[in-house]
Design a protein around this motif. Structure first.
Motif, PDB file in Angstrom:
ATOM      1  N   ASP A 361      19.173 -23.609   9.641  1.00 35.38           N
ATOM      2  CA  ASP A 361      20.553 -24.105   9.620  1.00 35.38           C
ATOM      3  C   ASP A 361      20.985 -24.356  11.072  1.00 35.38           C
ATOM      4  N   PHE A 362      21.094 -25.646  11.459  1.00 30.31           N
ATOM      5  CA  PHE A 362      21.504 -26.012  12.818  1.00 30.31           C
ATOM      6  C   PHE A 362      22.996 -26.314  12.813  1.00 30.31           C
ATOM      7  N   ARG A 363      23.765 -25.556  13.592  1.00 32.04           N
ATOM      8  CA  ARG A 363      25.221 -25.692  13.618  1.00 32.04           C
ATOM      9  C   ARG A 363      25.738 -26.262  14.937  1.00 32.04           C
ATOM     10  N   GLY A 364      24.813 -26.771  15.751  1.00 37.79           N
ATOM     11  CA  GLY A 364      25.205 -27.266  17.059  1.00 37.79           C
ATOM     12  C   GLY A 364      24.988 -26.201  18.122  1.00 37.79           C
ATOM     13  N   PHE A 365      25.568 -26.439  19.289  1.00 38.50           N
ATOM     14  CA  PHE A 365      25.399 -25.499  20.403  1.00 38.50           C
ATOM     15  C   PHE A 365      26.458 -24.409  20.328  1.00 38.50           C
ATOM     16  N   VAL A 366      26.307 -23.562  19.325  1.00 32.64           N
ATOM     17  CA  VAL A 366      27.279 -22.486  19.100  1.00 32.64           C
ATOM     18  C   VAL A 366      26.525 -21.216  18.730  1.00 32.64           C
ATOM     19  N   ASP A 367      27.230 -20.076  18.865  1.00 34.21           N
ATOM     20  CA  ASP A 367      26.661 -18.813  18.421  1.00 34.21           C
ATOM     21  C   ASP A 367      27.123 -18.528  17.001  1.00 34.21           C
ATOM     22  N   HIS A 368      26.871 -17.337  16.515  1.00 27.52           N
ATOM     23  CA  HIS A 368      27.184 -17.027  15.119  1.00 27.52           C
ATOM     24  C   HIS A 368      28.679 -16.976  14.850  1.00 27.52           C
ATOM     25  N   THR A 369      29.491 -16.885  15.934  1.00 29.29           N
ATOM     26  CA  THR A 369      30.953 -16.884  15.753  1.00 29.29           C
ATOM     27  C   THR A 369      31.545 -18.280  15.876  1.00 29.29           C
ATOM     28  N   GLY A 370      30.695 -19.281  16.199  1.00 27.39           N
ATOM     29  CA  GLY A 370      31.186 -20.633  16.378  1.00 27.39           C
ATOM     30  C   GLY A 370      31.580 -20.956  17.803  1.00 27.39           C
ATOM     31  N   GLN A 371      31.409 -20.011  18.738  1.00 25.25           N
ATOM     32  CA  GLN A 371      31.745 -20.252  20.137  1.00 25.25           C
ATOM     33  C   GLN A 371      30.618 -21.017  20.826  1.00 25.25           C
ATOM     34  N   PRO A 372      30.964 -21.838  21.854  1.00 23.83           N
ATOM     35  CA  PRO A 372      29.935 -22.629  22.538  1.00 23.83           C
ATOM     36  C   PRO A 372      28.796 -21.764  23.060  1.00 23.83           C
ATOM     37  N   CYS A 373      27.599 -22.241  22.887  1.00 18.98           N
ATOM     38  CA  CYS A 373      26.387 -21.527  23.263  1.00 18.98           C
ATOM     39  C   CYS A 373      25.261 -22.556  23.236  1.00 18.98           C
ATOM     40  N   CYS A 374      24.269 -22.570  23.928  1.00 22.55           N
ATOM     41  CA  CYS A 374      23.799 -21.542  24.826  1.00 22.55           C
ATOM     42  C   CYS A 374      23.108 -22.266  25.972  1.00 22.55           C
ATOM     43  N   GLY A 375      23.195 -21.763  27.163  1.00 23.88           N
ATOM     44  CA  GLY A 375      22.556 -22.402  28.292  1.00 23.88           C
ATOM     45  C   GLY A 375      21.054 -22.466  28.170  1.00 23.88           C
ATOM     46  N   PHE A 376      20.458 -21.545  27.443  1.00 22.79           N
ATOM     47  CA  PHE A 376      18.994 -21.513  27.346  1.00 22.79           C
ATOM     48  C   PHE A 376      18.453 -22.541  26.358  1.00 22.79           C
ATOM     49  N   GLY A 377      19.291 -23.062  25.464  1.00 25.17           N
ATOM     50  CA  GLY A 377      18.842 -24.005  24.439  1.00 25.17           C
ATOM     51  C   GLY A 377      19.809 -24.021  23.277  1.00 25.17           C
ATOM     52  N   TRP A 378      19.351 -23.575  22.113  1.00 23.81           N
ATOM     53  CA  TRP A 378      20.245 -23.488  20.962  1.00 23.81           C
ATOM     54  C   TRP A 378      19.704 -22.477  19.954  1.00 23.81           C
ATOM     55  N   LYS A 379      20.451 -22.283  18.879  1.00 22.39           N
ATOM     56  CA  LYS A 379      20.084 -21.323  17.845  1.00 22.39           C
ATOM     57  C   LYS A 379      19.937 -22.027  16.494  1.00 22.39           C
ATOM     58  N   PHE A 380      18.974 -21.564  15.711  1.00 25.35           N
ATOM     59  CA  PHE A 380      18.904 -21.872  14.282  1.00 25.35           C
ATOM     60  C   PHE A 380      19.360 -20.625  13.531  1.00 25.35           C
ATOM     61  N   PHE A 381      20.167 -20.838  12.499  1.00 27.18           N
ATOM     62  CA  PHE A 381      20.597 -19.733  11.649  1.00 27.18           C
ATOM     63  C   PHE A 381      19.917 -19.867  10.285  1.00 27.18           C
ATOM     64  N   HIS A 382      19.962 -18.812   9.502  1.00 31.44           N
ATOM     65  CA  HIS A 382      19.367 -18.811   8.166  1.00 31.44           C
ATOM     66  C   HIS A 382      20.417 -19.296   7.169  1.00 31.44           C
ATOM     67  N   HIS A 383      20.002 -20.185   6.284  1.00 32.83           N
ATOM     68  CA  HIS A 383      20.938 -20.775   5.312  1.00 32.83           C
ATOM     69  C   HIS A 383      21.533 -19.732   4.366  1.00 32.83           C
ATOM     70  N   TYR A 384      20.768 -18.691   4.051  1.00 33.71           N
ATOM     71  CA  TYR A 384      21.161 -17.821   2.945  1.00 33.71           C
ATOM     72  C   TYR A 384      21.500 -16.381   3.339  1.00 33.71           C
ATOM     73  N   THR A 385      21.311 -16.038   4.620  1.00 35.29           N
ATOM     74  CA  THR A 385      21.622 -14.666   5.076  1.00 35.29           C
ATOM     75  C   THR A 385      22.002 -14.699   6.540  1.00 35.29           C
ATOM     76  N   SER A 386      22.694 -13.677   6.971  1.00 36.83           N
ATOM     77  CA  SER A 386      23.138 -13.622   8.371  1.00 36.83           C
ATOM     78  C   SER A 386      22.464 -12.495   9.155  1.00 36.83           C
ATOM     79  N   VAL A 387      21.394 -11.928   8.626  1.00 37.42           N
ATOM     80  CA  VAL A 387      20.778 -10.769   9.280  1.00 37.42           C
ATOM     81  C   VAL A 387      19.803 -11.162  10.387  1.00 37.42           C
ATOM     82  N   CYS A 388      19.541 -12.468  10.571  1.00 36.31           N
ATOM     83  CA  CYS A 388      18.614 -12.882  11.616  1.00 36.31           C
ATOM     84  C   CYS A 388      18.985 -14.269  12.110  1.00 36.31           C
ATOM     85  N   GLU A 389      18.361 -14.676  13.199  1.00 33.88           N
ATOM     86  CA  GLU A 389      18.530 -16.011  13.757  1.00 33.88           C
ATOM     87  C   GLU A 389      17.301 -16.330  14.590  1.00 33.88           C
TER      88      GLU A 389
END
Length: 541
Positions: A361-389
């Motif tokens: 789940d790619f949400r853009g350059f944001v962290d799990h709270t929706g705040q701008p992130c990240c200088g190192f690259g970006w994050k993928f989140f899991h579509h069905y759970t929030s216990v990992c990224e």
């Protein structure tokens, strides 16, 4: 008789002891009083004392002897170096030595000093005139004590004031912290010789309850010196406080670590006869984290199958240290390294084509709270759970490796200047390092559109000025060519020399020691049989 009376009256008038000469006939009793009065003036003469000491072998204690009341009035700590001026045949210095002081006894009567040397050879005795003690340097003693000497010099007739002032000046010169004068003379007759900062204490001498006055003052040099001593004392106390705090902190950390290790030992014992999946469930940060990490890694490997990416950070360490290769049971996320060109391709060509059944789940350059992130690259989140990224850490070409870690714009003050020097020095150097462009000076690079790595339409970014990732970088030859590894049922990729970066990032012990951040950052030696089971990878159903 008349001639003697006239002579005595003239002498006493010259000493300002009698204001008027009586015209009345003086009796024999009066003559005796006058003779006694004249003898008092002789107390200020050395010859008087020499004669006195030569006629008697007995010790003589002027005014009072050493006792607790006198000790408290003097108020000088034990162990101090004391100069006893005008000691005569007094045992005051002897008693002070017995009470822990270091005492040097002086008197201008050689006869008195010889007698005391003979009686108390183990003590320090020397001939010295209290009004001129050239043999002693400035501040040679912690304190100077005299008992009765000022009283004696106050009886020196016309020279009394001069001699008393010379005594006080010399005592002040050789004393470092305090001068104590024990006198029979009352304050109204003694304070004229003493400094204005003199303190007065009154003692009563049993059995007659005669009064003795203890005058004490700090020498002029004490004030400036005491500030330095106070500062040095504060530094010493601060140093001791820091050492104590460090020792207490270390002890607390040690006890806490032992408790955590004991809890881990108990945890491993409880899983001793259980399956690896049961152990995983005990170690993972949240239920289902291991399965979540696996699914993100699986779907990313499918999405980026033909790009230059590798496992990174803790995920890379787990794959190499686990037997068989796998994820660390306590890992809370997945880390991926990817070079700049592949990162651009992934963003431009692949993100929009992620299959609907993918967990990515790619949400853009944001962290799990929706705040701008990240200088190192970006994050993928899991579509069905929030216990990992899954963190995608972009490796950009740079002519130099990160040199500074943990700074801000304001500290250290030379951080930005060093970055400028690095940029100027390496401007024409061929880039040979792959670095993570998380830059402190620009905070998260994605916030500044002119600096964010994905706005640079090539793989060269110039290097992070003040990098968060001080040791997490690769020489080009350490990263390329990329190697492959089978982990679970997946084909994953590894850097050419993965341990080079891992040893820089986690230390040379990382191949042997497991650091469990979830369990309080404890480190466990995998060579111990009880901890060897931590070498097994995450297992999940």
């Amino acid at each position: 008789m008349e001639e003697l009376k006239r002579s005595l009256k003239e002498e006493l008038l010259g000493h300002h002891k009698i204001k008027k000469a009586s015209s009345v006939e003086t009796s024999v009793v009066e003559v005796e009083k006058l003779l006694k009065e004249r003898k008092k003036f002789e107390y200020g003469k050395k010859e008087t004392w020499d004669e006195r000491y030569s006629q008697s072998e007995a010790e003589f204690e002027w005014l009072c002897s050493w006792n607790d009341e006198l000790k408290n009035a003097i108020n000088v700590k034990a162990g101090s170096r004391i100069l006893h001026v005008g000691c005569g045949t007094s045992t005051l210095g002897v008693e002070m030595v017995r009470n822990g002081y270091q005492v040097t006894n002086t008197d201008y009567s050689e006869i008195a000093i010889q007698k005391m040397v003979k009686k108390y050879p183990q003590h320090i005795w020397c001939v010295a005139d209290g009004t001129s003690m050239a043999q002693f340097s400035d501040n040679a003693f912690d304190a100077v004590v005299e008992k009765g000497t000022l009283d004696a010099l106050a009886c020196a007739g016309k020279e009394r004031k001069k001699l008393c002032q010379m005594l006080i000046q010399e005592c002040s010169r050789v004393a470092k912290m305090k001068v104590v004068s024990i006198c029979f003379g009352q304050p109204e007759t003694r304070l004229e010789f003493l400094p204005t900062n003199t303190c007065i204490k009154e003692l009563k001498i049993p059995p007659r309850s005669d009064k003795v006055y203890v005058y004490s003052f700090q020498p002029p040099s004490f004030k400036a010196r005491s500030k330095k001593q106070i500062l040095l004392g504060l530094v010493s106390y601060l140093r001791q406080f820091v050492v104590i705090v460090m020792l207490v902190s270390w002890l607390i950390a040690y006890i806490s670590s032992r408790k955590k290790i004991a809890a881990m030992v108990q945890l491993l014992h409880s899983a001793e006869n259980k399956s690896d999946s049961f152990l995983t469930s005990l170690l993972e940060p949240s239920p289902g984290t291991a399965r979540c990490n696996y699914e993100l890694l699986r779907d990313f490997a499918i999405l980026a199958h033909d790009l230059n990416w590798t496992l990174g950070a803790g995920t890379l360490l787990g794959a190499l240290r686990s037997d068989p290769p796998g994820l660390l049971p306590w890992e809370h996320d997945v880390d991926i390294y990817i070079d700049g060109p592949s990162a651009f391709r992934l963003l431009e060509d692949r993100i929009a084509k992620i299959p609907q059944n993918s967990t990515l789940d790619f949400r853009g350059f944001v962290d799990h709270t929706g705040q701008p992130c990240c200088g190192f690259g970006w994050k993928f989140f899991h579509h069905y759970t929030s216990v990992c990224e899954l963190d995608v850490l972009v490796l950009s070409l740079s002519p130099y490796a990160p040199l500074i870690h943990g700074e801000t714009r304001l500290w250290p003050p030379w951080g930005s200047a060093l970055a400028m020097i690095k940029d100027m020095w390496f401007r024409h150097v061929n880039p040979r390092f792959l670095v993570i462009p998380e830059d402190i000076d620009h905070k998260s690079l994605c916030i500044n559109s002119n600096e964010r790595w994905d706005r640079k339409r090539n793989s060269f970014i110039g290097g992070p000025h003040l990098s968060y990732f001080q040791n997490e970088y690769f020489d080009i030859d350490e990263f390329y060519p990329i190697q492959s590894l089978t982990m679970y049922d997946l084909s994953v990729q590894l850097p050419n020399n993965p341990w080079a970066s891992l040893n820089r990032t986690y230390g040379n012990k990382c191949a042997r020691f497991a650091r469990l951040d979830t369990f309080g950052h404890i480190e466990l030696d995998l060579h111990y049989p009880i901890f060897s089971r931590l070498s097994r990878p995450s297992q999940f159903t």
